[in-house]
Design a protein around this motif. Structure first.
Motif, PDB file in Angstrom:
ATOM      1  N   SER A  68       0.809  -1.219   0.000  1.00  0.00           N
ATOM      2  CA  SER A  68       0.000   0.000   0.000  1.00  0.00           C
ATOM      3  C   SER A  68       0.844   1.272   0.000  1.00  0.00           C
ATOM      4  CB  SER A  68      -0.921   0.009   1.232  1.00  0.00           C
ATOM      5  OG  SER A  68      -0.164   0.077   2.434  1.00  0.00           O
ATOM      6  N   MET A  69       2.159   1.134  -0.165  1.00  0.00           N
ATOM      7  CA  MET A  69       3.038   2.309  -0.126  1.00  0.00           C
ATOM      8  C   MET A  69       2.652   3.350  -1.169  1.00  0.00           C
ATOM      9  SD  MET A  69       6.944   0.949   0.571  1.00  0.00           S
ATOM     10  CE  MET A  69       6.965  -0.179  -0.835  1.00  0.00           C
ATOM     11  N   ARG A  70       2.177   2.896  -2.321  1.00  0.00           N
ATOM     12  CA  ARG A  70       1.893   3.828  -3.417  1.00  0.00           C
ATOM     13  C   ARG A  70       0.714   4.750  -3.102  1.00  0.00           C
ATOM     14  NH1 ARG A  70       4.615   3.514  -7.882  1.00  0.00           N
ATOM     15  NH2 ARG A  70       5.227   1.363  -7.434  1.00  0.00           N
ATOM     16  N   ASP A  71      -0.057   4.406  -2.085  1.00  0.00           N
ATOM     17  CA  ASP A  71      -1.179   5.255  -1.702  1.00  0.00           C
ATOM     18  C   ASP A  71      -0.767   6.390  -0.769  1.00  0.00           C
ATOM     19  OD1 ASP A  71      -2.890   3.572  -3.145  1.00  0.00           O
ATOM     20  OD2 ASP A  71      -3.169   2.244  -1.422  1.00  0.00           O
ATOM     21  N   LEU A  72       0.492   6.397  -0.332  1.00  0.00           N
ATOM     22  CA  LEU A  72       0.951   7.387   0.634  1.00  0.00           C
ATOM     23  C   LEU A  72       1.271   8.718  -0.053  1.00  0.00           C
ATOM     24  CD1 LEU A  72       3.315   5.073   2.734  1.00  0.00           C
ATOM     25  CD2 LEU A  72       0.984   5.811   3.296  1.00  0.00           C
ATOM     26  N   PRO A  73       1.173   9.835   0.672  1.00  0.00           N
ATOM     27  CA  PRO A  73       1.340  11.166   0.065  1.00  0.00           C
ATOM     28  C   PRO A  73       2.796  11.615  -0.048  1.00  0.00           C
ATOM     29  CG  PRO A  73       0.759  11.409   2.359  1.00  0.00           C
ATOM     30  CD  PRO A  73       0.752   9.927   2.085  1.00  0.00           C
ATOM     31  N   TYR A  74       3.594  10.853  -0.798  1.00  0.00           N
ATOM     32  CA  TYR A  74       5.007  11.198  -0.961  1.00  0.00           C
ATOM     33  C   TYR A  74       5.365  11.206  -2.444  1.00  0.00           C
ATOM     34  CZ  TYR A  74       5.338  10.358   4.041  1.00  0.00           C
ATOM     35  OH  TYR A  74       5.144  10.409   5.403  1.00  0.00           O
ATOM     36  N   ASP A  75       6.439  11.931  -2.762  1.00  0.00           N
ATOM     37  CA  ASP A  75       6.963  11.922  -4.128  1.00  0.00           C
ATOM     38  C   ASP A  75       7.980  10.802  -4.320  1.00  0.00           C
ATOM     39  OD1 ASP A  75       5.597  14.389  -4.859  1.00  0.00           O
ATOM     40  OD2 ASP A  75       7.055  15.390  -3.559  1.00  0.00           O
ATOM     41  N   VAL A  76       8.743  10.523  -3.263  1.00  0.00           N
ATOM     42  CA  VAL A  76       9.785   9.506  -3.311  1.00  0.00           C
ATOM     43  C   VAL A  76       9.724   8.669  -2.038  1.00  0.00           C
ATOM     44  CG1 VAL A  76      12.274   9.044  -3.400  1.00  0.00           C
ATOM     45  CG2 VAL A  76      11.317  10.985  -4.672  1.00  0.00           C
ATOM     46  N   ILE A  77       9.734   7.345  -2.204  1.00  0.00           N
ATOM     47  CA  ILE A  77       9.848   6.433  -1.076  1.00  0.00           C
ATOM     48  C   ILE A  77      11.100   5.583  -1.296  1.00  0.00           C
ATOM     49  CG2 ILE A  77       8.834   4.483   0.177  1.00  0.00           C
ATOM     50  CD1 ILE A  77       6.096   5.547  -0.502  1.00  0.00           C
ATOM     51  N   LEU A  78      12.011   5.633  -0.337  1.00  0.00           N
ATOM     52  CA  LEU A  78      13.239   4.851  -0.391  1.00  0.00           C
ATOM     53  C   LEU A  78      13.130   3.718   0.623  1.00  0.00           C
ATOM     54  CD1 LEU A  78      15.650   7.896  -0.465  1.00  0.00           C
ATOM     55  CD2 LEU A  78      15.425   6.258  -2.307  1.00  0.00           C
TER      56      LEU A  78
END
Length: 218
Positions: free
Chosen positions: A72-82
């Motif tokens: 579900s990371m893609r639903d989070l309000p970020y531009d980049v997730i490392l």
């Protein structure tokens, strides 16, 4: 959004240092950044805890190994997730779950022949079958012997692996940073630390160029 996994099934190659400092320069460039620590050693979490005693880190950090949460990371309000992944063969299931949700993989490796073998294996056995694009990143390059990076780049090119043109040099300040709870954009300003932050800015610039080219091609 881009989800970027930092991976290598060999420990000690500097995955967490790369993760935290790339997060810092991505934030500096204006991105909303989240670091997800899925490594059982929890080095990124320790780093962030140390930072709480000072200015804190300039991005968000969480820990999780739950496949449902990772999905579900893609639903989070970020531009980049490392995502800082485990550095062992035993945790391949966690890495596989991360790759199922990642857009790109960065594989840090030391510029030595013995270190290049494991990264070649990781790419061929795990990354390539996943279909996720990647680049190998030469890390811990001795600034006194820059030819080491050129030699290692040549060996990587012979294997056919894709790599960053930029590389990360090793400085004592990088070693002390986790204990001090600082990321590269928070280092004291002197000539050496300016070179340290510039290394990570160059890697981030290559990433942005890569993603822009992908967008144009699509």
């Amino acid at each position: 959004m881009r989800i970027i996994a930092i991976a290598n099934q060999k420990g000690g190659v500097g995955k967490t240092t790369v993760t935290m400092n790339l997060a810092a320069v991505a934030h500096e460039a204006g991105s909303r950044v989240l670091v997800v620590d899925v490594d059982p050693q929890a080095s990124a979490e320790f780093w962030a805890t140390q930072a709480e005693q000072g200015a804190g880190i300039p991005f968000d950090l969480t820990t999780s190994t739950d496949p449902a949460q990772l999905a579900s990371m893609r639903d989070l309000p970020y531009d980049v997730i490392l995502v800082d992944t485990p550095g062992s063969l035993e945790a391949e299931d966690v890495l596989t779950t991360v790759l199922q949700n990642a857009d790109f993989v960065i594989l840090p490796t030391e510029p030595t022949p013995l270190a290049l073998g494991p990264v070649v294996r990781t790419v061929r056995q795990v990354i390539a079958p996943s279909g996720v694009d990647y680049r190998v990143l030469l890390n811990k390059v001795d600034p006194r012997t820059p030819a080491d990076a050129s030699d290692a780049a040549g060996l990587l090119d012979q294997t056919g692996l894709k790599r960053f043109r930029a590389f990360i040099r090793t400085y004592k300040v990088h070693t002390l940073a986790p204990l001090e709870g600082k990321v590269v954009t928070q280092y004291p300003h002197d000539q050496r630390t300016l070179r340290a932050v510039e290394d990570f800015r160059k890697v981030n610039s290559e990433l942005l160029t890569q993603f822009a080219n992908e967008k144009v091609a699509s």
